[in-house]
Design an enzyme around this catalytic site. Structure first.
Site, PDB file in Angstrom:
ATOM      1  CG  ASP A 141      -2.302   0.524   0.965  1.00 29.05           C
ATOM      2  OD1 ASP A 141      -2.437   1.326   0.036  1.00 29.05           O
ATOM      3  OD2 ASP A 141      -3.224   0.183   1.714  1.00 29.05           O
ATOM      4  CD1 TRP A 175      -5.259   3.191  -3.304  1.00 24.68           C
ATOM      5  CD2 TRP A 175      -4.018   4.969  -2.714  1.00 24.68           C
ATOM      6  NE1 TRP A 175      -4.853   3.008  -2.003  1.00 24.68           N
ATOM      7  CE2 TRP A 175      -4.091   4.088  -1.615  1.00 24.68           C
ATOM      8  CE3 TRP A 175      -3.284   6.151  -2.592  1.00 24.68           C
ATOM      9  CZ2 TRP A 175      -3.453   4.363  -0.403  1.00 24.68           C
ATOM     10  CZ3 TRP A 175      -2.662   6.425  -1.380  1.00 24.68           C
ATOM     11  CH2 TRP A 175      -2.751   5.540  -0.309  1.00 24.68           C
ATOM     12  N   GLY A 176      -3.165   4.367  -8.305  1.00 29.32           N
ATOM     13  CA  GLY A 176      -2.950   5.015  -9.595  1.00 29.32           C
ATOM     14  C   GLY A 176      -2.380   6.408  -9.473  1.00 29.32           C
ATOM     15  CG  ASP A 177      -2.682   8.684  -5.843  1.00 31.10           C
ATOM     16  OD1 ASP A 177      -3.737   8.518  -6.505  1.00 31.10           O
ATOM     17  OD2 ASP A 177      -2.671   8.966  -4.635  1.00 31.10           O
ATOM     18  CG  ASN A 178       2.865   7.927  -7.234  1.00 28.00           C
ATOM     19  OD1 ASN A 178       3.320   9.057  -7.064  1.00 28.00           O
ATOM     20  ND2 ASN A 178       2.209   7.278  -6.279  1.00 28.00           N
ATOM     21  CG  ASP A 196      -9.710   1.852  -0.813  1.00 27.11           C
ATOM     22  OD1 ASP A 196      -8.741   1.710  -1.586  1.00 27.11           O
ATOM     23  OD2 ASP A 196      -9.606   1.795   0.427  1.00 27.11           O
TER      24      ASP A 196
HETATM   25  C1  GLA Z   1      -6.018   1.288   1.441  1.00 30.02           C
HETATM   26  C2  GLA Z   1      -6.188   0.266   0.324  1.00 30.02           C
HETATM   27  C3  GLA Z   1      -7.318  -0.673   0.682  1.00 30.02           C
HETATM   28  C4  GLA Z   1      -7.026  -1.378   1.996  1.00 30.02           C
HETATM   29  C5  GLA Z   1      -6.799  -0.339   3.096  1.00 30.02           C
HETATM   30  C6  GLA Z   1      -6.312  -0.976   4.387  1.00 30.02           C
HETATM   31  O1  GLA Z   1      -7.107   2.129   1.527  1.00 30.02           O
HETATM   32  O2  GLA Z   1      -6.440   0.908  -0.892  1.00 30.02           O
HETATM   33  O3  GLA Z   1      -7.528  -1.622  -0.354  1.00 30.02           O
HETATM   34  O4  GLA Z   1      -5.884  -2.186   1.848  1.00 30.02           O
HETATM   35  O5  GLA Z   1      -5.832   0.623   2.691  1.00 30.02           O
HETATM   36  O6  GLA Z   1      -6.071  -0.034   5.374  1.00 30.02           O
END
Ligand code: GLA
Length: 393
Positions: A141, A175-178, A196
């Site tokens: 993450d 999350w695609g940020d980079n 998410d």
């Molecule tokens: C981020 C990730 C989620 C999950 C949570 C856990 O938000 O994108 O998929 O793993 O952290 O805290």
């Protein structure tokens, strides 16, 4: 001596771990912090008993909140003994004995998103620990990473995993940020492309500093990145919300899209207690085979016909999958005359002219033959539902 072992010095990713999109289950969407050894064992049992393993699901992934809040004196992560009293090695053995694989979660930052210790500065130690437990998959993450360069941070962990010697599927979760699609293929096997997901068809849930995204929002959050996805490097549309409160039609559409888009298929529901309709969707082998097609081409949207989206996925042996998706809540009548359509892939060299070439149709969700592209499709599609055909020649 070391100079002759470039793999050890520069590192690399383990090759060929995900020739098709990884399939499995992850604890986060349903269980968040409430995870335990018993839960993971019961999920593994359900995989075997309820047909998920037979359908191709393999990885059982423990997400955030599995460790104690601090490392031990040697600097090692410690599984929370209240949640995992038998420890991770025994749990991994349990999962492996059932012919499945086990995954775990860490974070490139100082702390995880749930405020547990992150791997920053401890990459090598953590990678060795995971290898000693028998971990097969790492979701990594991107919380608490101020000042870090994403490509470098993910490469550091990639190299640590490689040096630890146990093949691990490495899931990039920034999350695609980079723009991980630009560098992810040499780093890991898949990369998240969005924030998410939320268990709703088209909503946005605003938490102030961040947002969660409904299924259709995740699908549309990026443009022009399908050309980067393919065998061993996939766009990851996030863990699925199938079975987490949407209608049967919406669940079917969500699953269909993840299959069409060649996303990882990571279930996020409680598979132990899923209702028959949900199990039927998640284990539909004809739909899964579209996802697992070895060409590994992500679908593109060919057209909007009023509220109906037409998605197309080129597949091996000159086959195609074509999905008609009704975006509206109300049912829609579709009339589609194949012979009026010429489709060409915007990123790869695939073309079809239905006035010149005829295909047999298989309706994936009814499991029935459905004539040929010589006939006009006339159908009612329920609200938020899909009609999906496999075309073979
Ligand atoms: C981020 C990730 C989620 C999950 C949570 C856990 O938000 O994108 O998929 O793993 O952290 O805290």
């Amino acid at each position: 001596m070391l100079f002759f072992l470039p793999g050890l010095i520069f590192g690399q990713k383990f090759p060929d771990l995900a020739p098709t999109p990884p399939m499995g289950w992850n604890s986060w969407n349903t269980f968040k912090i409430n995870i335990s050894e018993n839960l993971i064992k019961e999920i593994a049992d359900a995989f075997v008993k309820d047909g998920y393993k037979d359908a191709g699901y393999k990885y059982i992934i423990i997400d955030d909140c599995w460790s104690l809040k601090q490392r031990d004196e040697a600097g090692n992560l410690v599984p929370d003994p209240a949640k995992f009293p038998g420890g991770m090695k025994a749990l991994a053995d349990y999962v492996h004995t059932r012919g499945l694989k086990i995954g775990i979660y860490s974070c490139a930052g100082t702390r995880t998103c749930g405020d547990y210790p992150g791997s920053k500065g401890f990459e090598s130690l953590d990678a060795k620990l995971f290898a000693s437990w028998g971990i097969d998959y790492l979701k990594y993450d991107w919380c608490n990473t101020t000042g870090l360069d994403a490509e470098k941070a993910y490469t550091t962990m990639r190299d640590a995993l490689f040096a630890a010697g146990r093949p691990v599927v490495f899931g990039i979760c920034d999350w695609g940020d980079n723009q991980p699609w630009l560098w992810g293929k040499k780093t890991g096997q898949l990369w998240r492309i969005s924030g998410d997901i939320a268990p709703c068809f088209d909503c946005v849930i605003d938490h102030g500093s961040y947002k969660d995204w409904g299924v259709m929002k995740v699908v549309y959050v990026r443009k022009d990145i399908r050309k980067y996805a393919g065998p061993d490097g996939w766009n990851d549309f996030d863990m699925m919300e199938v079975g987490n409160g949407m209608t049967v039609s919406e669940n079917r559409t969500h699953f269909t899209l993840w299959c069409m888009l060649a996303s990882a298929l990571i279930m996020g529901n409680d598979v132990r207690s899923a209702d028959p309709a949900t199990v039927g969707i998640l284990t539909n082998k004809d739909m899964i085979s579209v996802n697992q097609d070895t060409l590994g081409i992500q679908a593109f949207k060919y057209k909007d016909i009023d509220s109906t989206e037409v998605w197309v996925k080129p597949m091996k042996n000159k086959e195609w999958a074509v999905c008609f998706l009704n975006r509206k809540k109300e049912p829609v009548s579709l009339e589609f005359n194949w012979t009026e359509h010429k489709i060409s892939d915007p990123d790869f060299d695939f073309k079809v002219d239905f006035s010149k070439e005829k295909f047999r149709l298989f309706n994936i969700w009814t499991g029935k033959k459905a004539g040929t592209t010589g006939n006009v499709v006339k159908a009612q599609i329920a609200g938020h539902d899909v009609l999906v055909f496999r075309l073979s020649n």
